[in-house]
Design a protein around this motif. Structure first.
Motif, PDB file in Angstrom:
ATOM      1  N   LYS A 137     -15.655  -1.043 -11.745  1.00 52.86           N
ATOM      2  CA  LYS A 137     -16.155  -1.894 -12.832  1.00 52.86           C
ATOM      3  C   LYS A 137     -15.060  -2.763 -13.451  1.00 52.86           C
ATOM      4  N   ARG A 138     -13.861  -2.626 -12.913  1.00 50.91           N
ATOM      5  CA  ARG A 138     -12.774  -3.450 -13.468  1.00 50.91           C
ATOM      6  C   ARG A 138     -12.691  -4.779 -12.745  1.00 50.91           C
ATOM      7  N   GLN A 139     -12.371  -5.835 -13.507  1.00 49.75           N
ATOM      8  CA  GLN A 139     -12.240  -7.157 -12.870  1.00 49.75           C
ATOM      9  C   GLN A 139     -11.047  -7.143 -11.911  1.00 49.75           C
ATOM     10  N   LEU A 140     -11.151  -7.900 -10.847  1.00 54.77           N
ATOM     11  CA  LEU A 140     -10.113  -7.872  -9.814  1.00 54.77           C
ATOM     12  C   LEU A 140      -8.759  -8.334 -10.338  1.00 54.77           C
ATOM     13  N   LYS A 141      -8.809  -9.118 -11.404  1.00 47.39           N
ATOM     14  CA  LYS A 141      -7.519  -9.603 -11.935  1.00 47.39           C
ATOM     15  C   LYS A 141      -6.696  -8.447 -12.508  1.00 47.39           C
ATOM     16  N   GLU A 142      -7.363  -7.309 -12.751  1.00 45.74           N
ATOM     17  CA  GLU A 142      -6.631  -6.144 -13.257  1.00 45.74           C
ATOM     18  C   GLU A 142      -6.133  -5.258 -12.128  1.00 45.74           C
ATOM     19  N   TYR A 143      -6.465  -5.603 -10.905  1.00 39.13           N
ATOM     20  CA  TYR A 143      -6.101  -4.746  -9.766  1.00 39.13           C
ATOM     21  C   TYR A 143      -4.644  -4.959  -9.365  1.00 39.13           C
ATOM     22  N   SER A 144      -4.083  -3.871  -8.806  1.00 38.28           N
ATOM     23  CA  SER A 144      -2.763  -4.013  -8.182  1.00 38.28           C
ATOM     24  C   SER A 144      -2.942  -4.720  -6.839  1.00 38.28           C
ATOM     25  N   LYS A 145      -1.823  -5.060  -6.220  1.00 41.14           N
ATOM     26  CA  LYS A 145      -1.936  -5.777  -4.949  1.00 41.14           C
ATOM     27  C   LYS A 145      -2.613  -4.926  -3.886  1.00 41.14           C
ATOM     28  N   GLY A 146      -2.246  -3.646  -3.889  1.00 41.59           N
ATOM     29  CA  GLY A 146      -2.843  -2.744  -2.901  1.00 41.59           C
ATOM     30  C   GLY A 146      -4.342  -2.632  -3.096  1.00 41.59           C
ATOM     31  N   ILE A 151     -10.067  -4.013  -1.687  1.00 42.56           N
ATOM     32  CA  ILE A 151     -11.385  -4.615  -1.951  1.00 42.56           C
ATOM     33  C   ILE A 151     -11.609  -5.795  -1.002  1.00 42.56           C
ATOM     34  N   GLY A 152     -10.477  -6.440  -0.633  1.00 39.54           N
ATOM     35  CA  GLY A 152     -10.566  -7.513   0.365  1.00 39.54           C
ATOM     36  C   GLY A 152     -11.075  -6.972   1.687  1.00 39.54           C
ATOM     37  N   LEU A 153     -10.573  -5.819   2.033  1.00 42.68           N
ATOM     38  CA  LEU A 153     -11.009  -5.199   3.282  1.00 42.68           C
ATOM     39  C   LEU A 153     -12.494  -4.815   3.190  1.00 42.68           C
ATOM     40  N   ALA A 154     -12.858  -4.305   2.032  1.00 40.24           N
ATOM     41  CA  ALA A 154     -14.268  -3.907   1.844  1.00 40.24           C
ATOM     42  C   ALA A 154     -15.188  -5.115   2.011  1.00 40.24           C
ATOM     43  N   GLN A 155     -14.799  -6.251   1.427  1.00 41.49           N
ATOM     44  CA  GLN A 155     -15.663  -7.432   1.568  1.00 41.49           C
ATOM     45  C   GLN A 155     -15.709  -7.913   3.011  1.00 41.49           C
ATOM     46  N   ALA A 156     -14.612  -7.670   3.748  1.00 46.34           N
ATOM     47  CA  ALA A 156     -14.602  -8.096   5.150  1.00 46.34           C
ATOM     48  C   ALA A 156     -15.547  -7.227   5.987  1.00 46.34           C
ATOM     49  N   SER A 171       0.158  -6.234   4.559  1.00 43.69           N
ATOM     50  CA  SER A 171       1.061  -6.923   3.644  1.00 43.69           C
ATOM     51  C   SER A 171       0.785  -6.478   2.211  1.00 43.69           C
ATOM     52  N   GLY A 172       1.836  -6.053   1.550  1.00 46.92           N
ATOM     53  CA  GLY A 172       1.702  -5.673   0.148  1.00 46.92           C
ATOM     54  C   GLY A 172       1.207  -4.260  -0.066  1.00 46.92           C
ATOM     55  N   LEU A 173       0.936  -3.543   0.998  1.00 43.99           N
ATOM     56  CA  LEU A 173       0.447  -2.173   0.836  1.00 43.99           C
ATOM     57  C   LEU A 173       1.624  -1.198   0.842  1.00 43.99           C
ATOM     58  N   ASP A 174       1.523  -0.115   0.085  1.00 45.94           N
ATOM     59  CA  ASP A 174       2.527   0.925   0.136  1.00 45.94           C
ATOM     60  C   ASP A 174       2.286   1.747   1.413  1.00 45.94           C
ATOM     61  N   PRO A 175       3.184   2.612   1.743  1.00 48.80           N
ATOM     62  CA  PRO A 175       3.025   3.354   3.010  1.00 48.80           C
ATOM     63  C   PRO A 175       1.701   4.099   3.110  1.00 48.80           C
ATOM     64  N   LEU A 176       1.256   4.639   1.989  1.00 49.76           N
ATOM     65  CA  LEU A 176      -0.040   5.329   2.022  1.00 49.76           C
ATOM     66  C   LEU A 176      -1.156   4.367   2.404  1.00 49.76           C
ATOM     67  N   GLY A 177      -1.135   3.229   1.717  1.00 48.45           N
ATOM     68  CA  GLY A 177      -2.151   2.220   1.980  1.00 48.45           C
ATOM     69  C   GLY A 177      -2.042   1.708   3.403  1.00 48.45           C
ATOM     70  N   THR A 178      -0.802   1.542   3.852  1.00 52.40           N
ATOM     71  CA  THR A 178      -0.580   1.067   5.213  1.00 52.40           C
ATOM     72  C   THR A 178      -1.164   2.052   6.213  1.00 52.40           C
ATOM     73  N   ARG A 179      -0.911   3.327   5.950  1.00 52.96           N
ATOM     74  CA  ARG A 179      -1.435   4.341   6.848  1.00 52.96           C
ATOM     75  C   ARG A 179      -2.969   4.297   6.846  1.00 52.96           C
ATOM     76  N   ASP A 180      -3.519   4.176   5.650  1.00 51.58           N
ATOM     77  CA  ASP A 180      -4.986   4.115   5.561  1.00 51.58           C
ATOM     78  C   ASP A 180      -5.525   2.923   6.347  1.00 51.58           C
ATOM     79  N   MET A 181      -4.828   1.802   6.183  1.00 46.22           N
ATOM     80  CA  MET A 181      -5.280   0.592   6.874  1.00 46.22           C
ATOM     81  C   MET A 181      -5.240   0.792   8.381  1.00 46.22           C
ATOM     82  N   LYS A 182      -4.155   1.382   8.829  1.00 44.46           N
ATOM     83  CA  LYS A 182      -4.022   1.590  10.273  1.00 44.46           C
ATOM     84  C   LYS A 182      -5.088   2.568  10.774  1.00 44.46           C
ATOM     85  N   ASP A 183      -5.303   3.613   9.970  1.00 41.07           N
ATOM     86  CA  ASP A 183      -6.362   4.570  10.341  1.00 41.07           C
ATOM     87  C   ASP A 183      -7.711   3.853  10.442  1.00 41.07           C
TER      88      ASP A 183
END
Lengths: 321, 771
Positions: A137-146, A151-156, A171-183
């Motif tokens: 429920k938070r506006q995207l402008k309040e989101y961190s880069k990760g 949410i960009g991935l979700a819309q894709a 790009s811009g993801l921390d290692p956890l996020g990177t791992r999630d993305m790769k998974d």
């Protein structure tokens, strides 16, 4: 006629940027020809200015080829109807910052002409999948880069696409996020989807890609399977459990017997990503604790996977908040 | 009331729209082909492919996607603080009344001030907001690349354009709705005190029925305009007082259903005095009289009186003296055949031609088709003769002779049909009670008349009345009694005219009795089978007419009643003719078309206010459409300047200026010509100092520039179309659908459709990522 095995067929694709008077400024892509097969993860690599993003934008119809042809999912690149089967994550998440996650997914769902019930169901699943349940429920402008990347991935993925185009997905993801993305990329491949990604993060591309193409100054320099391209044909690697000194001596003896004089035997090192993931996991299990180097070394080799993406995302979100 | 409302002509408007749209479409195709040539080796295939793809996009519109994009735009606008406009609106509402309430003591001016103020504030505030939003939205989306996430979905570019237009329009309409309702409440709250003091409704909303205006000059002949008293503003034409000059209005659609039992007329004339006059004239205004007229002969034949030779013929026709007219025609025919044209310097065929062309022949045709056919044939020959004379070519004497034959035939027909024509073409003139007018700058005059009007008839009116009574009595066998004329005419007169005083009826009955007895004695009448018979076979109308003409029967004291709808309104269009005369000598009365109207039932102020707001909404809609269209092509600031420029050029004053420049009414306005003038220190009256060839060259180039300017003007909306609604309302009128709301609506649609197509085409064939 397109080969049914190919999702993308690029033939002699060129792109020339011109100034107002029609004079050539840059030749970004030069006679590029390649195919992307159905169900594979295809990595597009190259240094800055190599033409990989231009190529991807031509695939999407954001740029028009100067010459050559693109067939994508059996359609021309300029055919808007092909977009119904494509998911695209841009280099940066250029989403509407005044919308929240729910509104964002609902909006993009509507663009796919999805009925309300289907939109809601898909959005629910994707928000869960990218770990933004608490921040929906938070506006995207309040989101961190990760979070924005997620949410960009979700819309894709809102339309459950057959082909996913990811521009610098980690790009811009921390290692956890990177791992999630790769998974997630691997999971998409397992689901039979085709993924095309372009990235500077070579290790990430290596981890997930089946095939890669390397571009340099708009020209295709290398194209092939990752395993095939990275295989060191003059060396053999043996990995095993922790050997005693006697065991090592015996192995050396055997190798010498086979004439292997230039042998390197050592304790393998985990990479920093692995260490980071393990630390985060342990910290979650044992809060308030500080770990020594010995403790971390003692757990080396443990499987860092199994950490649910949602948990990792939640921890990041908390820290961001 | 300084506007002249004209009903919207759909066919003219459509053609005016279609022409530039087709030209723009051709230009667009050419540019598209040029683009294809630049970007592709196989340009025709690329062009056709692009065109096909664009058309396919148009066919694949999805309401859901458009809705999504519209909602997105609306949210974007709201979250960009567009609603902060209310922070400006609120204090204006709170404080505005302090300055406006005491501005004027006249209620209508006070109302006008409040309404104008409120509508201006609302228009300007919303205008500023939507100008920025419409011009900045798409360029900002492209700059931030948010657009990429949309166009890489199945959203068509045309949907993006439509969605954005709908989104911004929704915001604009929402703002207008809230501000409009608040404004209405604010206006209504300003007036409770004024209403009780003035005894009239300050928020009245008059519904005028306008007519067409022509004039009758001092000699009683029809003209298209009145006298010019030297006012450079040609808006009004003047009629001279105490002469035959009249202003003639024709109002169509005058039916009981629309007007009711009371005919209400409202006027706002200007007085022009050649002498100071007495105090009464200055203080009470000059005297004006309306006359309601049903005179088909005047309508048909008045124009025949133009031209010295034919004037007596026309006058006789108008007067219904068809035999006299026939004699005159015979004389003219003879002269045309026998005399050379030099003996006929006053035969003005040009005027005759114009006069006949202006006839309402279809109406005449219903009266006597043969007569109408003759008039038509006469018209053809007279036109040909006119052309021979005008061009000074051919045998002019022969042309004159050619007209002689139809003149004779027409004369013969007139003799044959004259009596019937007179019966079937009555002239009823009902003079209404005169009044002292209010000067136009001080207010308006309102007059009301019952459906049944009592009036003193002219000679023809009396003739027809007496002929009717005598004829009916004779037909019923009640006119002859005991071998002579009955003495019981008075009760029949009273029965036929219940507004007549019994004393007057007795007097008139006695006069009729005496006249008929006298004619019996003279032998022009006979009694046969208990009825009177006219010996020479004339009908009663003609017989009575001769009695009155010869003053054997004087209709003194006769008053008649006329039903406006039954006796005065004529034709399929239910036309009422009203003649306005100035009764004061040496005074002139100035009038424009909109300055006399029949007032229908008042409309609701709130409804008219809503229509004015709708007009404003449509104007803002056009701004949004133009802004969004421009923003698809250029960046935000350029788009804003472009849209603002269009808005400025679209103001009526600028449009008039451009018309004057392109129409050549303004001297020295050519681009090169004025530059040379500046360089040579010349002005428009001296002209430039150059050879004739150079001047021609400059003129040629300037004309091309002026043509271009005219073309630009043709595709720019006239924004006064939209603000007309506010003018009507502030002047205390209803906002008419036909001449205000409908043109605004059609103008909006006329811009909306091509703008969407152009914007979507540009957005589609534009590389969003081009460097």
């Amino acid at each position: 006629m397109q080969n049914p095995e190919n999702v993308i067929e690029i033939r002699n694709l060129s792109k020339v940027y011109r100034d107002f008077w029609g004079r050539e400024k840059v030749r970004a892509v030069k006679s590029l020809s390649l195919d992307v097969k159905k169900g594979e993860v295809f990595g597009l690599l190259g240094p800055n200015g190599s033409g990989k993003t231009t190529t991807m934008k031509m695939l999407l119809g954001l740029l028009f080829p100067t010459s050559g042809s693109i067939d994508i999912l059996g359609c021309k690149a300029s055919d808007v109807s092909k977009n119904e089967r494509i998911g695209y994550l841009p280099e940066e998440s250029y989403l509407y910052r005044f919308l929240n996650a729910d509104e964002t997914l609902d909006f993009y769902g509507r663009l796919f002409d999805m009925p309300a019930a289907e939109r809601k169901e898909r959005a629910e699943k994707l928000i869960e999948r990218v770990g933004l349940k608490d921040a929906r429920k938070r506006q995207l402008k309040e989101y961190s880069k990760g979070m924005t990347r997620r949410i960009g991935l979700a819309q894709a993925l809102i339309n459950d696409p057959e082909l996913v185009l990811l521009d610098e997905p980690t790009s811009g993801l921390d290692p956890l996020g990177t791992r999630d993305m790769k998974d997630l990329i691997l999971k998409l491949r397992d689901e039979g989807k085709t993924v095309v990604l372009c990235s500077h993060q070579l290790a990430d591309v290596q981890d997930v890609s089946d095939r890669i193409a390397v571009l340099f100054q708009g020209e295709l320099k290398v194209l092939g399977g990752v395993d095939q391209l990275l295989e060191l044909r003059e060396e053999t690697e043996i990995r095993t459990g922790n050997l005693s000194d006697e065991g090592l001596a015996e192995v050396n003896a055997v190798l010498e017997k086979h004439g292997m004089s230039n042998t390197k035997i050592q304790k393998p090192r985990a990479d920093l990503e692995e260490l980071f993931l393990r630390t985060v996991r342990e910290s979650g299990e044992r809060p308030g604790r500080r770990f020594t180097a010995e403790e971390m070394a003692a757990t080396q080799g443990a499987d860092p996977e199994g950490q649910p993406a949602a948990e990792g995302a939640a921890s990041e979100e908390k820290s961001d908040a | 009331m300084d506007f002249d409302p004209t009903p919207f002509q759909f066919s003219t408007g459509f053609m005016n729209w279609l022409r530039p749209v087709l030209i723009l479409a051709i230009i667009g195709m050419c540019l598209g082909m040029l683009g294809a040539v630049r970007s592709s080796k196989n340009a025709p295939a690329a062009f056709m492919g692009g065109l096909k793809s664009w058309l396919a996009d148009l066919m694949a519109l999805s309401p859901r996607r458009i809705y999504a994009l519209a909602v997105l735009t609306l949210k974007e606008c709201v979250r960009r603080k567009a609603l902060f406009v209310f922070l400006v609106f609120a204090p204006i509402l709170m404080l505005g009344g302090w300055y406006l309430n005491q501005a004027s003591t006249r209620v209508d001016l006070q109302r006008s001030l409040h309404v104008t103020f409120m509508l201006t504030v609302i228009t300007n505030l919303v205008f500023i907001v939507i100008l920025f939003l419409s011009c900045w939205g798409i360029p900002e989306d492209i700059r931030l690349r948010s657009m990429h996430t949309v166009v890489t979905k199945p959203a068509r570019r045309v949907e993006i354009v439509i969605g954005r237009i709908i989104g911004i329009s929704s915001l604009a309409f929402g703002l207008l709705l809230v501000m409009g309702v608040t404004g209405l409440i604010w206006i209504q709250r300003q007036y409770p005190a004024a209403e009780t003091e003035a005894g009239q409704n300050p928020l009245e909303c008059r519904v005028p029925q306008y007519g067409s205006l022509t004039f009758i000059n001092n000699e009683g002949l029809p003209t298209t305009s009145g006298v010019n008293v030297g006012d450079p503003w040609m808006y009004r034409s003047f009629v001279q007082g105490s002469t035959d000059a009249r202003a003639v209005w024709h109002f169509a659609g005058i039916t009981p259903d629309r007007i009711g039992d009371t005919l209400r007329m409202e006027s706002r004339f200007e007085a022009f005095r050649t002498i100071k006059g007495d105090d009464e004239s200055i203080e009470n205004g000059i005297e004006v009289q309306y006359t309601l007229v049903n005179d088909l002969r005047a309508e048909c034949f008045a124009a025949l009186s133009i031209g010295t030779t034919f004037r007596p013929f026309g006058d006789a026709m108008r007067a219904g003296d068809f035999e006299v007219a026939a004699d005159i025609l015979d004389t003219i025919a003879k002269a045309l055949e026998t005399a050379p044209e030099t003996d006929f310097p006053n035969v003005d065929f040009q005027n005759l031609e114009n006069a006949i062309l202006n006839q309402t022949v279809p109406e005449l045709k219903r009266v006597k088709s043969e007569f109408a056919d003759l008039i038509a044939r006469f018209q053809v020959l007279a036109t040909e003769a006119g052309e021979v004379h005008r061009d000074q070519s051919g045998d002019r004497a022969a042309a004159c002779a050619d007209v002689a034959d139809p003149c004779r035939k027409l004369a013969a027909q007139l003799r044959k049909d004259g009596e019937a024509l007179f019966e079937e073409m009555p002239s009823i003139r009902v003079p209404l009670k005169s009044f002292r007018m209010t000067e136009f700058h001080e207010g308006q005059d309102q007059t009301a008349y019952n459906r049944v009007v009592i009036y003193a008839p002219d000679q023809e009116g009396a003739t027809r009345f007496f002929a009717q009574v005598i004829g009916d009595m004779n037909e019923a066998g009640r006119l002859v009694q005991d071998g002579g004329i009955t003495t019981e005419i008075a009760p029949v007169l009273l029965e036929a005219n219940d507004r007549m005083e019994p004393e007057d009826a007795d007097n008139l009955a006695e006069k009729i009795e005496q006249a008929l007895e006298s004619e019996l004695d003279a032998g022009t009448l006979e009694i046969q089978n208990g009825k009177l018979v006219i010996v020479d076979g004339r009908r009663w109308l003609r017989f009575v007419r001769s009695l009155i003409n010869e003053e054997k029967l004087i209709p003194q004291g006769l008053t008649l009643k006329a039903d406006i709808y039954e006796d005065l309104v004529r034709g399929e269009q239910d036309i009422l003719r009203v003649e306005v005369a100035c009764l004061d000598d040496m005074m002139y009365l100035g009038m424009a078309r909109s300055e006399l109207f029949i007032r229908l039932d008042d409309a609701s102020f709130s409804t008219a206010y809503a229509k004015a707001i709708l007009n404003i909404a449509l104007m803002l809609g056009v701004i949004i459409v133009i802004g969004v269209q421009a923003s698809c092509i250029v960046k935000g600031p350029v788009s804003l300047v472009f849209t603002l420029t269009i808005f400025i050029i679209g103001q009526s004053s600028v449009q008039v200026l451009i018309n004057e420049i392109t129409g050549g009414q303004r001297k020295g306005t050519g681009m090169i010509e004025s530059a040379v003038m500046i360089a040579q220190h010349k002005n428009e009256s001296t002209g430039i100092d150059a050879s004739r060839t150079a001047q021609k060259g400059i003129e040629l180039v300037d004309n091309v520039g002026k043509g271009f300017l005219g073309s630009i003007k043709a595709i720019i909306p006239n924004f006064s179309t939209f603000t007309d609604g506010s003018s009507y309302l502030s002047a205390g009128f209803d906002v008419p659908w036909n001449s205000s709301v409908l043109p605004s609506l059609l103008t909006y649609i006329g811009f909306l459709i091509p703008s969407i197509l152009m914007a979507s085409a540009y957005l589609k064939f534009r590389e969003l990522e081009s460097k």
